[in-house]
Design a protein around this motif. Structure first.
Motif, PDB file in Angstrom:
ATOM      1  N   VAL A   1       0.856  -1.198   0.000  1.00  0.00           N
ATOM      2  CA  VAL A   1       0.000   0.000   0.000  1.00  0.00           C
ATOM      3  C   VAL A   1       0.888   1.244   0.000  1.00  0.00           C
ATOM      4  N   LEU A   2       1.985   1.190   0.767  1.00  0.00           N
ATOM      5  CA  LEU A   2       2.873   2.351   0.881  1.00  0.00           C
ATOM      6  C   LEU A   2       3.520   2.674  -0.448  1.00  0.00           C
ATOM      7  N   VAL A   3       4.078   1.664  -1.092  1.00  0.00           N
ATOM      8  CA  VAL A   3       4.758   1.889  -2.373  1.00  0.00           C
ATOM      9  C   VAL A   3       3.777   2.431  -3.405  1.00  0.00           C
ATOM     10  N   THR A   4       2.621   1.784  -3.512  1.00  0.00           N
ATOM     11  CA  THR A   4       1.617   2.250  -4.475  1.00  0.00           C
ATOM     12  C   THR A   4       1.102   3.635  -4.097  1.00  0.00           C
ATOM     13  N   GLY A   5       0.908   3.858  -2.800  1.00  0.00           N
ATOM     14  CA  GLY A   5       0.399   5.153  -2.338  1.00  0.00           C
ATOM     15  C   GLY A   5       1.339   6.294  -2.686  1.00  0.00           C
ATOM     16  N   VAL A   6       2.637   6.094  -2.492  1.00  0.00           N
ATOM     17  CA  VAL A   6       3.608   7.148  -2.809  1.00  0.00           C
ATOM     18  C   VAL A   6       3.637   7.391  -4.313  1.00  0.00           C
ATOM     19  N   GLN A   7       3.604   6.286  -5.071  1.00  0.00           N
ATOM     20  CA  GLN A   7       3.646   6.424  -6.535  1.00  0.00           C
ATOM     21  C   GLN A   7       2.421   7.183  -7.033  1.00  0.00           C
ATOM     22  N   VAL A   8       1.246   6.744  -6.607  1.00  0.00           N
ATOM     23  CA  VAL A   8       0.013   7.367  -7.114  1.00  0.00           C
ATOM     24  C   VAL A   8      -0.115   8.803  -6.612  1.00  0.00           C
ATOM     25  N   SER A   9       0.253   9.054  -5.348  1.00  0.00           N
ATOM     26  CA  SER A   9       0.100  10.428  -4.821  1.00  0.00           C
ATOM     27  C   SER A   9       1.031  11.397  -5.535  1.00  0.00           C
ATOM     28  N   SER A  10       2.198  10.918  -5.936  1.00  0.00           N
ATOM     29  CA  SER A  10       3.110  11.821  -6.658  1.00  0.00           C
ATOM     30  C   SER A  10       2.518  12.188  -8.020  1.00  0.00           C
TER      31      SER A  10
ATOM     32  N   ILE B   1       9.935  21.505  -0.072  1.00  0.00           N
ATOM     33  CA  ILE B   1       9.984  20.288   0.778  1.00  0.00           C
ATOM     34  C   ILE B   1       9.601  19.060  -0.053  1.00  0.00           C
ATOM     35  N   THR B   2       8.588  19.228  -0.931  1.00  0.00           N
ATOM     36  CA  THR B   2       8.177  18.107  -1.790  1.00  0.00           C
ATOM     37  C   THR B   2       9.318  17.682  -2.714  1.00  0.00           C
ATOM     38  N   MET B   3      10.000  18.670  -3.287  1.00  0.00           N
ATOM     39  CA  MET B   3      11.148  18.345  -4.152  1.00  0.00           C
ATOM     40  C   MET B   3      12.217  17.597  -3.347  1.00  0.00           C
ATOM     41  N   ALA B   4      12.441  18.035  -2.120  1.00  0.00           N
ATOM     42  CA  ALA B   4      13.456  17.378  -1.272  1.00  0.00           C
ATOM     43  C   ALA B   4      13.023  15.951  -0.927  1.00  0.00           C
ATOM     44  N   SER B   5      11.707  15.729  -0.835  1.00  0.00           N
ATOM     45  CA  SER B   5      11.212  14.388  -0.438  1.00  0.00           C
ATOM     46  C   SER B   5      11.471  13.340  -1.515  1.00  0.00           C
ATOM     47  N   TYR B   6      11.757  13.805  -2.727  1.00  0.00           N
ATOM     48  CA  TYR B   6      12.084  12.838  -3.789  1.00  0.00           C
ATOM     49  C   TYR B   6      13.389  12.115  -3.455  1.00  0.00           C
ATOM     50  N   ILE B   7      14.270  12.815  -2.706  1.00  0.00           N
ATOM     51  CA  ILE B   7      15.596  12.245  -2.423  1.00  0.00           C
ATOM     52  C   ILE B   7      15.490  10.932  -1.629  1.00  0.00           C
ATOM     53  N   PRO B   8      14.712  10.902  -0.523  1.00  0.00           N
ATOM     54  CA  PRO B   8      14.575   9.611   0.178  1.00  0.00           C
ATOM     55  C   PRO B   8      13.525   8.686  -0.426  1.00  0.00           C
ATOM     56  N   LEU B   9      12.487   9.268  -1.064  1.00  0.00           N
ATOM     57  CA  LEU B   9      11.354   8.420  -1.488  1.00  0.00           C
ATOM     58  C   LEU B   9      11.560   7.738  -2.835  1.00  0.00           C
ATOM     59  N   PHE B  10      12.126   8.491  -3.807  1.00  0.00           N
ATOM     60  CA  PHE B  10      12.274   7.874  -5.131  1.00  0.00           C
ATOM     61  C   PHE B  10      13.136   6.605  -5.101  1.00  0.00           C
ATOM     62  N   PRO B  11      14.288   6.612  -4.412  1.00  0.00           N
ATOM     63  CA  PRO B  11      15.104   5.378  -4.393  1.00  0.00           C
ATOM     64  C   PRO B  11      14.336   4.170  -3.848  1.00  0.00           C
ATOM     65  N   GLN B  12      13.428   4.413  -2.906  1.00  0.00           N
ATOM     66  CA  GLN B  12      12.636   3.295  -2.353  1.00  0.00           C
ATOM     67  C   GLN B  12      11.804   2.652  -3.463  1.00  0.00           C
ATOM     68  N   LEU B  13      11.201   3.504  -4.284  1.00  0.00           N
ATOM     69  CA  LEU B  13      10.358   2.976  -5.380  1.00  0.00           C
ATOM     70  C   LEU B  13      11.225   2.287  -6.427  1.00  0.00           C
ATOM     71  N   TYR B  14      12.377   2.939  -6.694  1.00  0.00           N
ATOM     72  CA  TYR B  14      13.251   2.398  -7.745  1.00  0.00           C
ATOM     73  C   TYR B  14      13.806   1.038  -7.325  1.00  0.00           C
ATOM     74  N   PHE B  15      14.263   0.939  -6.076  1.00  0.00           N
ATOM     75  CA  PHE B  15      14.805  -0.341  -5.602  1.00  0.00           C
ATOM     76  C   PHE B  15      13.705  -1.398  -5.524  1.00  0.00           C
ATOM     77  N   HIS B  16      12.473  -0.949  -5.221  1.00  0.00           N
ATOM     78  CA  HIS B  16      11.349  -1.895  -5.218  1.00  0.00           C
ATOM     79  C   HIS B  16      11.184  -2.506  -6.616  1.00  0.00           C
ATOM     80  N   MET B  17      11.265  -1.667  -7.627  1.00  0.00           N
ATOM     81  CA  MET B  17      11.130  -2.177  -8.998  1.00  0.00           C
ATOM     82  C   MET B  17      12.311  -3.083  -9.356  1.00  0.00           C
ATOM     83  N   LEU B  18      13.500  -2.742  -8.875  1.00  0.00           N
ATOM     84  CA  LEU B  18      14.668  -3.597  -9.165  1.00  0.00           C
ATOM     85  C   LEU B  18      14.500  -4.962  -8.486  1.00  0.00           C
TER      86      LEU B  18
END
Ligand SMILES: CCCCCCCCCCCCC/C=C/C(=O)SCCNC(=O)CCNC(=O)[C@H](O)C(C)(C)COP(=O)(O)OP(=O)(O)OC[C@H]1O[C@@H](n2cnc3c(N)ncnc32)[C@H](O)[C@@H]1OP(=O)(O)O
Length: 248
Positions: free
Chosen positions: A98-107, A214-231
């Motif tokens: 839910v978290l991974v999908t939630g972050v992706q869809v909310s972005s 702040i939203t732009m800065a949040s990409y720094i910790p959040l995007f890698p989580q999504l990317y590594f999830h896909m990997l």
């Protein structure tokens, strides 16, 4: 073609795949399978319509200026409809976090409604085309992957595309999103849009300009989580690795 008795492998592996697929269908249940099949076909079709509209616009006009305005209704409908994917995770008909999908869809919802819809001066930025093209190629691939998987007839190219395209498209799309938000900053600062200044009767202030920073800065910790999830998904699906996902 060798019979299954002779090689004993083709038949066994095909039977195994069929059994797993049937098991997956059974695990989902008829209603969930029917709904997800409809949903994925509709989303594949919607993003295909968007892709065709973008190509036709560019071929007719020869410029990206006005492109967003010409496809915004279709984009808003289908990207907003994707909110259902959080529900799919919550009710357990798809095994995604839910978290991974939630972050992706909310972005995506944030970019569509609180940036490109709300800040018209940036709608013709090249960066908008960057993320629109990334999103569109990704979603056509992703939803067709889900559709063919549910129909138990997954073409190898679709599977390959699902777990390889993102390697490039994810960072390109994120770059497009960040550049678009960055382009919006001067207008947001000057207009004070979506902001609440003190003093007011609630004694609360909110500054959309700093919220965007702040939203732009949040990409720094959040995007890698999504990317590594896909990997991790890629290693699981393409290389058969058993991935034990920590409980998201
Ligand atoms: C208020 C302000 C908020 C701001 C927030 C800011 C946050 C910023 C940080 C985030 C930045 C991200 C920005 C995004 C940019 C882009 O998207 S650019 C374009 C490129 N993008 C991509 O390539 C990513 C695409 N997204 C996804 O793939 C998903 O959204 C995902 C959640 C990230 C991963 O999907 P997931 O479902 O986990 O992987 P899969 O392997 O595809 O599926 C897992 C299993 O689930 C099944 N499944 C999932 N959905 C369905 C479905 N609809 N129908 C049927 N089945 C589904 C799938 O089949 C898999 O099943 P198994 O094979 O059994 O595992």
């Amino acid at each position: 073609m060798a019979s299954s008795e002779e090689d004993g492998t083709n038949g066994a592996s095909e039977a195994g795949d069929e059994k797993e697929a049937t098991g997956k269908r059974r695990r989902l249940g008829f209603l969930a399978t029917a709904w997800l099949t409809f949903y994925n076909i509709a989303m594949t079709a919607g993003w295909l319509v968007l892709a065709i509209a973008m190509v036709r616009f560019y071929m007719e006009k020869g410029t990206h200026r006005g492109l967003y305005k010409s496809i915004q209704k279709t984009l808003k409908f289908f990207q907003t409809f994707a909110l259902l994917e959080v529900v799919h995770c919550l009710i357990g008909i798809v095994p995604t976090s839910v978290l991974v999908t939630g972050v992706q869809v909310s972005s995506r919802i944030f970019m569509v409604w609180l940036i490109t819809h709300s800040i018209k001066p940036i709608q013709n930025e090249e960066s908008v085309v960057l993320f629109l093209v990334s999103w569109t190629v990704t979603e056509i691939t992703r939803y067709s992957f889900y559709t063919f998987s549910l129909l138990d007839h997954l073409p190898h190219f679709i599977k390959w595309a699902r777990y390889n395209f993102f390697i490039i498209l994810y960072p390109v799309g994120v770059a497009g999103e960040l550049l678009t938000i960055y382009a919006a900053l001067p207008y947001v600062k000057k207009s004070g849009m979506f902001s609440v200044r003190l003093p007011n009767k609630y004694n609360v202030s909110f500054d959309y300009y700093y919220f965007l920073l702040i939203t732009m800065a949040s990409y720094i910790p959040l995007f890698p989580q999504l990317y590594f999830h896909m990997l991790r998904q890629r290693r699981k699906v393409l290389h058969g690795e058993v991935i034990v996902e920590k409980d998201d």
